[in-house]
Motif scaffolding. Structure first.
Motif, PDB file in Angstrom:
ATOM      1  N   MET A 267       0.852  -1.164   0.000  1.00  0.00           N
ATOM      2  CA  MET A 267       0.000   0.000   0.000  1.00  0.00           C
ATOM      3  C   MET A 267       0.896   1.224   0.000  1.00  0.00           C
ATOM      4  N   SER A 268       0.591   2.206  -0.811  1.00  0.00           N
ATOM      5  CA  SER A 268       1.404   3.409  -0.918  1.00  0.00           C
ATOM      6  C   SER A 268       1.167   4.325   0.271  1.00  0.00           C
ATOM      7  N   GLU A 269       2.046   5.305   0.429  1.00  0.00           N
ATOM      8  CA  GLU A 269       1.925   6.265   1.520  1.00  0.00           C
ATOM      9  C   GLU A 269       0.871   7.332   1.229  1.00  0.00           C
ATOM     10  N   GLY A 270       0.231   7.279   0.091  1.00  0.00           N
ATOM     11  CA  GLY A 270      -0.753   8.297  -0.275  1.00  0.00           C
ATOM     12  C   GLY A 270      -0.151   9.231  -1.298  1.00  0.00           C
ATOM     13  N   SER A 271      -0.711   9.284  -2.456  1.00  0.00           N
ATOM     14  CA  SER A 271      -0.129  10.112  -3.501  1.00  0.00           C
ATOM     15  C   SER A 271      -0.583  11.548  -3.349  1.00  0.00           C
ATOM     16  N   PRO A 272       0.315  12.499  -3.648  1.00  0.00           N
ATOM     17  CA  PRO A 272      -0.060  13.899  -3.521  1.00  0.00           C
ATOM     18  C   PRO A 272      -1.259  14.254  -4.393  1.00  0.00           C
ATOM     19  N   SER A 273      -1.401  13.576  -5.538  1.00  0.00           N
ATOM     20  CA  SER A 273      -2.504  13.908  -6.431  1.00  0.00           C
ATOM     21  C   SER A 273      -3.862  13.515  -5.841  1.00  0.00           C
ATOM     22  N   SER A 274      -3.891  12.450  -5.054  1.00  0.00           N
ATOM     23  CA  SER A 274      -5.171  12.021  -4.491  1.00  0.00           C
ATOM     24  C   SER A 274      -5.528  12.793  -3.233  1.00  0.00           C
ATOM     25  N   GLY A 275      -4.522  13.293  -2.539  1.00  0.00           N
ATOM     26  CA  GLY A 275      -4.764  14.022  -1.311  1.00  0.00           C
ATOM     27  C   GLY A 275      -5.151  13.132  -0.147  1.00  0.00           C
ATOM     28  N   LEU A 276      -5.100  11.810  -0.310  1.00  0.00           N
ATOM     29  CA  LEU A 276      -5.471  10.889   0.761  1.00  0.00           C
ATOM     30  C   LEU A 276      -4.236  10.459   1.545  1.00  0.00           C
ATOM     31  N   SER A 277      -4.380  10.372   2.845  1.00  0.00           N
ATOM     32  CA  SER A 277      -3.306   9.840   3.670  1.00  0.00           C
ATOM     33  C   SER A 277      -3.306   8.321   3.548  1.00  0.00           C
ATOM     34  N   ARG A 278      -2.232   7.708   4.028  1.00  0.00           N
ATOM     35  CA  ARG A 278      -2.159   6.245   3.995  1.00  0.00           C
ATOM     36  C   ARG A 278      -3.314   5.641   4.801  1.00  0.00           C
TER      37      ARG A 278
ATOM     38  N   PHE B 112      -9.768   0.910   1.435  1.00  0.00           N
ATOM     39  CA  PHE B 112      -9.445  -0.430   0.961  1.00  0.00           C
ATOM     40  C   PHE B 112     -10.130  -1.489   1.824  1.00  0.00           C
ATOM     41  N   VAL B 113      -9.983  -1.357   3.149  1.00  0.00           N
ATOM     42  CA  VAL B 113     -10.574  -2.327   4.079  1.00  0.00           C
ATOM     43  C   VAL B 113     -12.094  -2.301   3.958  1.00  0.00           C
ATOM     44  N   LYS B 114     -12.677  -1.103   3.933  1.00  0.00           N
ATOM     45  CA  LYS B 114     -14.135  -0.952   3.839  1.00  0.00           C
ATOM     46  C   LYS B 114     -14.676  -1.612   2.570  1.00  0.00           C
ATOM     47  N   SER B 115     -13.918  -1.500   1.473  1.00  0.00           N
ATOM     48  CA  SER B 115     -14.401  -2.037   0.196  1.00  0.00           C
ATOM     49  C   SER B 115     -14.522  -3.554   0.208  1.00  0.00           C
ATOM     50  N   GLY B 116     -13.774  -4.233   1.085  1.00  0.00           N
ATOM     51  CA  GLY B 116     -13.819  -5.687   1.129  1.00  0.00           C
ATOM     52  C   GLY B 116     -14.716  -6.257   2.207  1.00  0.00           C
ATOM     53  N   LEU B 117     -15.399  -5.382   2.960  1.00  0.00           N
ATOM     54  CA  LEU B 117     -16.239  -5.845   4.069  1.00  0.00           C
ATOM     55  C   LEU B 117     -17.705  -5.502   3.827  1.00  0.00           C
ATOM     56  N   PRO B 118     -18.605  -6.312   4.387  1.00  0.00           N
ATOM     57  CA  PRO B 118     -20.035  -5.977   4.257  1.00  0.00           C
ATOM     58  C   PRO B 118     -20.320  -4.636   4.928  1.00  0.00           C
ATOM     59  N   PRO B 119     -21.115  -3.766   4.290  1.00  0.00           N
ATOM     60  CA  PRO B 119     -21.462  -2.490   4.926  1.00  0.00           C
ATOM     61  C   PRO B 119     -22.460  -2.710   6.064  1.00  0.00           C
TER      62      PRO B 119
END
Length: 195
Positions: free
Chosen positions: A1-12, A19-26
């Motif tokens: 997993m990357s440290e967060g790209s400057p273009s996305s503005g997301l932290s790690r 990522f975790v949320k996408s693989g789990l039932p809501p």
């Protein structure tokens, strides 16, 4: 997993939550009712044979800061690894049930009938399992976590928050861990903390 790209503005951490949320039932927050307990990390709902834990605050992760044990906010993958370690080392049956829209993780474990152990019973249980207490001179922990740190030299795991609220005593007298901050112990931790 990357440290967060400057273009996305997301932290790690934000990337990992997504990522975790996408693989789990809501899941949604449960309706009120039944016995509930609120701690710093979880709100706990007692539902028959299982206890459901909804993450409300940041999970913490033990780290080495200089030559002292400290904690920082855990990444979601570190929190999941902590649950796995608890199952492996303490015979627990923690399950990841899903994730809230915030990305916070929802878990469950078997309801334990019994009471609360005293500090001496926890110390004896951990000692019998091969854990060694980390002396407080090696702590740089928040006040509420002081004197709660242990290390297992064989399993190479460090533990914080080993105190009464995180253990239960069964009706047969066994002392069981229910919620500990666990992480792999690196070589430097073993050198510093193992007597």
């Amino acid at each position: 997993m990357s440290e967060g790209s400057p273009s996305s503005g997301l932290s790690r951490a934000a990337e990992e939550y997504e990522f975790v949320k996408s693989g789990l039932p809501p899941l949604k927050w449960p309706s009120r009712g039944g016995k509930e307990v609120r701690g710093k990390e979880h709100e706990v709902f007692f539902r028959g044979k299982r206890v459901w834990k909804y993450q409300i605050g940041p999970a913490l992760h033990p780290i080495l800061q200089g030559k002292k044990l400290a904690v920082r906010e855990a990444l979601p993958t570190e929190y999941l690894a902590r649950l796995t370690l608890q199952n492996q080392l303490f015979g627990d049956d923690l399950r990841v049930e899903g994730a809230l829209s915030s990305g916070k993780i929802v878990t469950s474990q078997t309801t334990i009938k019994g009471g609360d152990p005293v500090e001496k019973e926890i110390e004896t249980t951990l000692g019998d399992l091969g854990w060694q207490r980390i002396p407080t001179q090696f702590h740089s922990l928040p006040h509420n976590l002081m004197a709660t740190a242990w290390i297992h030299p064989v399993e190479r795991v460090v533990m914080v928050d080993a105190r009464c609220p995180n253990f239960k005593k069964t009706v047969s007298g066994d002392v069981l861990a229910i919620d500990l901050m666990l992480a792999p112990a690196n070589h430097e931790m073993l050198q510093l903390f193992v007597s």
